[in-house]
Design a protein around this motif. Structure first.
Motif, PDB file in Angstrom:
ATOM      1  N   LEU A 188      -7.714   1.120   3.181  1.00 29.38           N
ATOM      2  CA  LEU A 188      -6.683   0.491   2.551  1.00 29.38           C
ATOM      3  C   LEU A 188      -5.903  -0.251   3.680  1.00 29.38           C
ATOM      4  O   LEU A 188      -5.201  -1.280   4.041  1.00 29.38           O
ATOM      5  CB  LEU A 188      -5.520   1.262   2.122  1.00 29.38           C
ATOM      6  CG  LEU A 188      -5.799   1.381   0.375  1.00 29.38           C
ATOM      7  CD1 LEU A 188      -4.636   2.994   0.249  1.00 29.38           C
ATOM      8  CD2 LEU A 188      -5.986   0.232  -0.395  1.00 29.38           C
TER       9      LEU A 188
ATOM     10  N   VAL B  34       0.332  -1.037   0.093  1.00 32.27           N
ATOM     11  CA  VAL B  34      -0.038   0.052   0.381  1.00 32.27           C
ATOM     12  C   VAL B  34       1.401   1.266   0.188  1.00 32.27           C
ATOM     13  O   VAL B  34       0.442   2.110  -0.786  1.00 32.27           O
ATOM     14  CB  VAL B  34      -0.731   0.249   1.643  1.00 32.27           C
ATOM     15  CG1 VAL B  34      -1.420   1.199   1.403  1.00 32.27           C
ATOM     16  CG2 VAL B  34      -1.962  -1.223   1.130  1.00 32.27           C
TER      17      VAL B  34
ATOM     18  N   THR C 107      -5.516  -3.569   4.779  1.00 33.49           N
ATOM     19  CA  THR C 107      -4.345  -5.181   5.127  1.00 33.49           C
ATOM     20  C   THR C 107      -4.473  -5.291   7.006  1.00 33.49           C
ATOM     21  O   THR C 107      -3.818  -6.779   6.751  1.00 33.49           O
ATOM     22  CB  THR C 107      -3.404  -3.654   5.296  1.00 33.49           C
ATOM     23  OG1 THR C 107      -3.397  -2.748   6.724  1.00 33.49           O
ATOM     24  CG2 THR C 107      -3.197  -2.512   4.460  1.00 33.49           C
TER      25      THR C 107
END
Length: 311
Positions: A142, A115, A146
């Motif tokens: 994001l 990312v 993760t």
């Protein structure tokens, strides 16, 4: 899933071939652990306390610092405990928890580096759309993604390992519970779990690494199009810290999990590099190459009384 295990605890034998070096290793690893915690806490304080660092790049760096605090904390406290002369025993549940959290935090960091590479790709290749693409909502999604996918990967690997019956030897020839050493103790055929684990552990970091490689190929191409030498230098400087951290993270993963013939002593040495040294170096890597982080760190250190006022 039915648990066929009759083993209630495991004995951690520690780092292979280090008998008699317990005191030296205790001092060394305790120093690494303290510096890791202090360095990442300072980076986190610098990011939180400075409004100039409230940007997507530093948002992800802050999350990396949090995970670099917890990642070594999975195995280090127990290791330091038995190096100081205490019991080497760890419960069945404790062993499973160690394996889960080690891979959860490790996999999450792997996704996080991907990312962060995407963030640098958008910043350099699409600067005019950066604020729109990397909005606050996108960054939160994001960051949560993760952790979500890291949790899925860790749950799969932990289930794969502890679905097997452990009914005989309970001495783990390592300093913490990890997949390769645990499979050796199982009272069943481990060829299928070994193959599935090898593919799973190998495929995930390889996919992330290819995405990072793609991002940086585009970044380097874009940087080379910049006419200003100063502009190229600043762009390379921004990315060099991230690339250094990526190499330090991925090299141990390849050496530990993707070699056909494991070596316990080499694996332990490389894993300590991955568990303690890399998280300790990350604050140095990101602060030494970044003027904004260095400036915020000086401010934090001054407020804490570690630097004189003129700095």
């Amino acid at each position: 899933m039915k648990n066929l295990s009759v083993v209630s605890e495991f004995i951690l034998l520690g780092i292979p071939h280090t008998e008699g070096l317990e005191t030296v290793l205790l001092v060394l690893f305790l120093s690494f652990y303290i510096f890791t915690l202090m360095g990442n806490l300072l980076i986190l304080l610098a990011i939180v306390s400075s409004t100039r660092l409230h940007k997507p790049m530093y948002f992800f760096l802050g999350k990396l610092s949090i995970f670099d605090i917890f990642f070594p904390s999975v195995s280090s406290p127990k290791m330091l405990c038995y190096l100081s002369g205490n019991s080497r025993a760890i419960s069945y549940a404790g062993c499973a928890s160690q394996l889960f959290f080690y891979h959860f935090l490790g996999c999450t960091e792997c996704f996080l580096y991907t990312v962060m590479a995407y963030d640098r790709f958008v910043a350099i290749c699409h600067p005019l759309r950066y604020i729109i693409i990397m909005s606050h909502r996108a960054c939160v999604i994001l960051a949560m993604g993760t952790s979500f996918f890291g949790c899925i990967q860790a749950t799969f690997l932990t289930t794969l390992t502890f679905q097997l019956p452990y009914c005989g030897p309970n001495e783990v020839d390592y300093y913490f519970c990890d997949i390769p050493v645990m499979l050796k103790l199982a009272c069943a055929d481990t060829s299928a779990p070994e193959m599935v684990g090898f593919i799973s552990v190998g495929l995930m970091p390889l996919s992330c690494f290819l995405l990072i490689l793609t991002s940086y190929s585009r970044i380097i191409f874009s940087i080379l199009q910049i006419h200003s030498a100063e502009g190229r230098r600043r762009a390379f400087s921004t990315c060099s810290a991230h690339l250094t951290a990526i190499l330090l993270f991925y090299m141990p993963v390849v050496l530990i999990y993707l070699r056909p013939t494991p070596s316990p002593w080499l694996d332990a040495t490389v894993q300590i590099l991955n568990n303690l040294v890399t998280p300790m170096l990350n604050p140095l890597i990101y602060s030494l190459r970044n003027k904004e982080v260095k400036s915020s760190l000086r401010r934090v250190l001054h407020q804490l009384g570690f630097l004189p006022e003129q700095l």
